[in-house]
Write a protein that holds these residues in place. Structure first.
Motif, mmCIF file in Angstrom:
data_model
loop_
_atom_site.group_PDB
_atom_site.id
_atom_site.type_symbol
_atom_site.label_atom_id
_atom_site.label_comp_id
_atom_site.label_asym_id
_atom_site.label_seq_id
_atom_site.Cartn_x
_atom_site.Cartn_y
_atom_site.Cartn_z
ATOM 1 N N GLY A 178 17.143 66.329 -12.680
ATOM 2 C CA GLY A 178 15.769 66.622 -13.165
ATOM 3 C C GLY A 178 15.067 65.753 -14.075
ATOM 4 O O GLY A 178 14.006 66.056 -14.705
ATOM 5 N N LYS A 179 15.660 64.539 -14.029
ATOM 6 C CA LYS A 179 14.884 63.509 -15.088
ATOM 7 C C LYS A 179 13.672 62.845 -14.445
ATOM 8 O O LYS A 179 13.800 62.629 -13.294
ATOM 9 N N VAL A 180 12.732 62.647 -15.188
ATOM 10 C CA VAL A 180 11.494 61.797 -14.684
ATOM 11 C C VAL A 180 11.209 60.714 -15.567
ATOM 12 O O VAL A 180 11.209 60.901 -16.537
ATOM 13 N N HIS A 181 10.299 59.715 -15.324
ATOM 14 C CA HIS A 181 9.537 58.823 -16.082
ATOM 15 C C HIS A 181 8.101 59.063 -15.974
ATOM 16 O O HIS A 181 7.842 58.952 -14.572
ATOM 17 N N GLU A 182 7.542 59.593 -16.741
ATOM 18 C CA GLU A 182 5.927 59.744 -16.828
ATOM 19 C C GLU A 182 5.174 58.289 -16.771
ATOM 20 O O GLU A 182 5.448 57.319 -17.276
ATOM 21 N N LEU A 183 4.268 58.491 -16.055
ATOM 22 C CA LEU A 183 3.430 56.964 -15.844
ATOM 23 C C LEU A 183 2.201 57.013 -16.790
ATOM 24 O O LEU A 183 1.479 58.241 -16.653
ATOM 25 N N ALA A 188 -1.616 68.687 -7.101
ATOM 26 C CA ALA A 188 -2.745 68.694 -8.419
ATOM 27 C C ALA A 188 -1.851 68.446 -9.363
ATOM 28 O O ALA A 188 -1.489 69.189 -10.352
ATOM 29 N N GLY A 189 -1.798 67.194 -9.832
ATOM 30 C CA GLY A 189 -1.045 66.380 -11.039
ATOM 31 C C GLY A 189 -1.158 65.093 -11.046
ATOM 32 O O GLY A 189 -1.454 64.332 -10.352
ATOM 33 N N ARG A 190 -0.352 64.666 -12.019
ATOM 34 C CA ARG A 190 0.002 63.134 -12.312
ATOM 35 C C ARG A 190 1.112 62.766 -11.561
ATOM 36 O O ARG A 190 1.948 63.331 -11.833
ATOM 37 N N PRO A 191 0.904 61.506 -10.877
ATOM 38 C CA PRO A 191 2.105 60.827 -10.241
ATOM 39 C C PRO A 191 3.210 60.589 -11.495
ATOM 40 O O PRO A 191 2.878 60.169 -12.665
ATOM 41 N N PHE A 192 4.202 60.685 -11.061
ATOM 42 C CA PHE A 192 5.477 60.073 -11.556
ATOM 43 C C PHE A 192 6.719 59.521 -11.013
ATOM 44 O O PHE A 192 6.573 59.606 -9.784
ATOM 45 N N ILE A 193 7.686 59.069 -11.551
ATOM 46 C CA ILE A 193 8.872 58.493 -10.997
ATOM 47 C C ILE A 193 9.877 59.586 -11.103
ATOM 48 O O ILE A 193 10.311 60.099 -12.219
#
Length: 455
Positions: A37-42, A93-98
């Motif tokens: 569940g970990k992500v990197h917000e752009l 509908a939302g912001r791309p992330f890694i």
């Protein structure tokens, strides 16, 4: 964790009958899992560069390194670079992330049909895309590795290592730091934990009522979420080399005609501004001084490039525009160089504002920076020869950019006159990478050779 898929992909340079055969594709990821569940917000500035890729290429002679061993050693090293092993996700509908899903970086093995000397002697320097992987080659966005590495063996026993780095991860200084830290890992010496850099605070955002649109960004129209730009004009890349004595001669010839006041101002002009001014004037002549060439973009590191080593990757470029109200094709070189120093206006705040507004209103922001205008990128001070393999420095290296708009881009970086002595400000020449519409490259080569003896 290493998984392999053998395949064959033959690339041919018909002009010189040089073959590069790709023999295997391999995915290498971190030694242990990052966690669920970990992500990197752009950030907004990351998304502004999402269509661009950093491309690096290093040549080494007589490297005795087993590719399998190289992959094995990098698994532990990648623990410090978990973001590079993730994959882009774009919600409806939302912001791309890694997504930090440990999907890994891509290794490509290849074999060249020549020696390194033959490669350069037969014109390989203008076809180095054969040695650097392309993010557009057959991958859907959600499966596309953010980092691709290609190891190409030459008949002489030498090797090239080509890098393709997604700009959403960080700028070219982050990519260079990534490669430099890879060198010790190939000896089993893993870098310590990366630290955060401390760039200067971002420019204050303008209020919506008075904000201007950034001139350094150009919107692009896409019909899908491939993050692959359609090309309407074929672009070409060429490398120019300036020795340190040539730089001295350029300064002497341009300053000689200056008034005492202008001579004093010229002392603040670095090789980057001088070289950029020369190319700006030449390209204006090629394009017959189109109105758009009175405005160019500059990209520079916010912090000292030396401070970018062993830092967490990020996009830390300052983006400026420079506009003049006179004919560039007829302008004095030192006048243009002075404008590049004194007339630049930072646009980072406006870029971030525009991206945030587009994301809020449209759910996406499709734009480019490099090539929106003629763009000059300052890589002076970057430790480009800091990547060593088995104690060897590269005999040649080059950084370039993938996906540049039709305005073109010019990269200017240090190049030591004698590679083994390393970067030394008193002995440095410069390497200049020009990425321009194909029909302009030959004209630029002729102009620089005839007017400045630059080849």
């Amino acid at each position: 964790m290493v998984s392999s898929l053998l395949c064959s992909n033959m690339s041919k340079m018909a002009e010189h009958e040089i073959l590069v055969q790709r023999t295997s594709f391999t995915t290498v990821t971190t030694a242990t899992t990052t966690g669920d569940g970990k992500v990197h917000e752009l950030k907004a500035i990351d998304l502004a560069f999402k269509f661009h890729y950093i491309k690096g290429l290093y040549f080494f002679k007589n490297i005795h390194l087993e590719i399998f061993k190289m992959k094995e050693l990098t698994c532990q090293w990648l623990m410090s670079y978990a973001t590079t092993c993730g994959r882009i996700r774009v919600p409806e509908a939302g912001r791309p992330f890694i997504k930090l899903n440990d999907a890994g970086i891509r290794y490509i093995e290849a074999q060249a049909s020549t020696t390194i000397d033959e490669w350069f002697r037969t014109g390989g320097s203008d076809h180095q895309d054969k040695l650097v992987p392309d993010h557009a080659e057959g991958f859907e966005l959600i499966y596309t590795p953010l980092v691709l590495l290609q190891m190409t063996r030459f008949k002489c026993g030498g090797m090239s290592i080509g890098l393709s780095w997604a700009h959403v991860l960080g700028d070219m200084f982050s990519a260079i730091s990534f490669m430099n830290s890879m060198g010790p890992s190939l000896q089993g010496n893993y870098s310590s934990t990366l630290h955060l850099d401390t760039p200067s605070p971002p420019s204050p955002r303008c209020s919506r009522s008075v904000a201007k649109k950034p001139v350094s960004l150009k919107p692009v129209d896409l019909t899908d979420n491939s993050w692959t730009l359609p090309t309407t004009q074929k672009m070409a890349t060429h490398t120019f080399h300036l020795k340190s004595d040539q730089l001295v001669k350029l300064y002497s010839s341009t300053i000689h005609t200056q008034s005492s006041e202008d001579h004093d101002r010229s002392t603040h002009i670095r090789p980057f501004e001088l070289i950029s001014a020369i190319l700006w004037e030449c390209i204006a002549r090629i394009r017959e001084d189109q109105t758009g060439l009175k405005t160019v973009t500059l990209c520079c590191s916010k912090t000292n490039p030396k401070d970018r080593e062993k830092t967490i990757p990020y996009n830390g470029l300052e983006v400026y525009i420079v506009s003049v109200d006179f004919s560039v094709s007829e302008a004095d070189i030192m006048k243009l160089a002075s404008a590049l120093v004194e007339e630049k206006v930072e646009e980072n705040g406006m870029i971030e504002e525009m991206v945030e507004e587009a994301m809020a209103e449209q759910g996406k922001c499709d734009c480019i920076v490099y090539g929106a205008n003629l763009t000059f990128i300052n890589m002076e001070g970057a430790n480009v020869y800091g990547f060593e393999v088995q104690g060897q420095k590269p005999i040649f290296m080059r950084y370039s950019i993938g996906y540049v708009g039709e305005g073109g881009a010019i990269l200017v970086g240090d190049e030591p006159d004698i590679i083994n002595e390393g970067i030394n400000n008193n002995k440095n020449g410069r390497i200049v990478i020009a990425i321009l519409p194909e029909n302009e490259v030959e004209q630029l080569k002729n102009m620089l050779k005839q007017d400045y003896e630059i080849v």
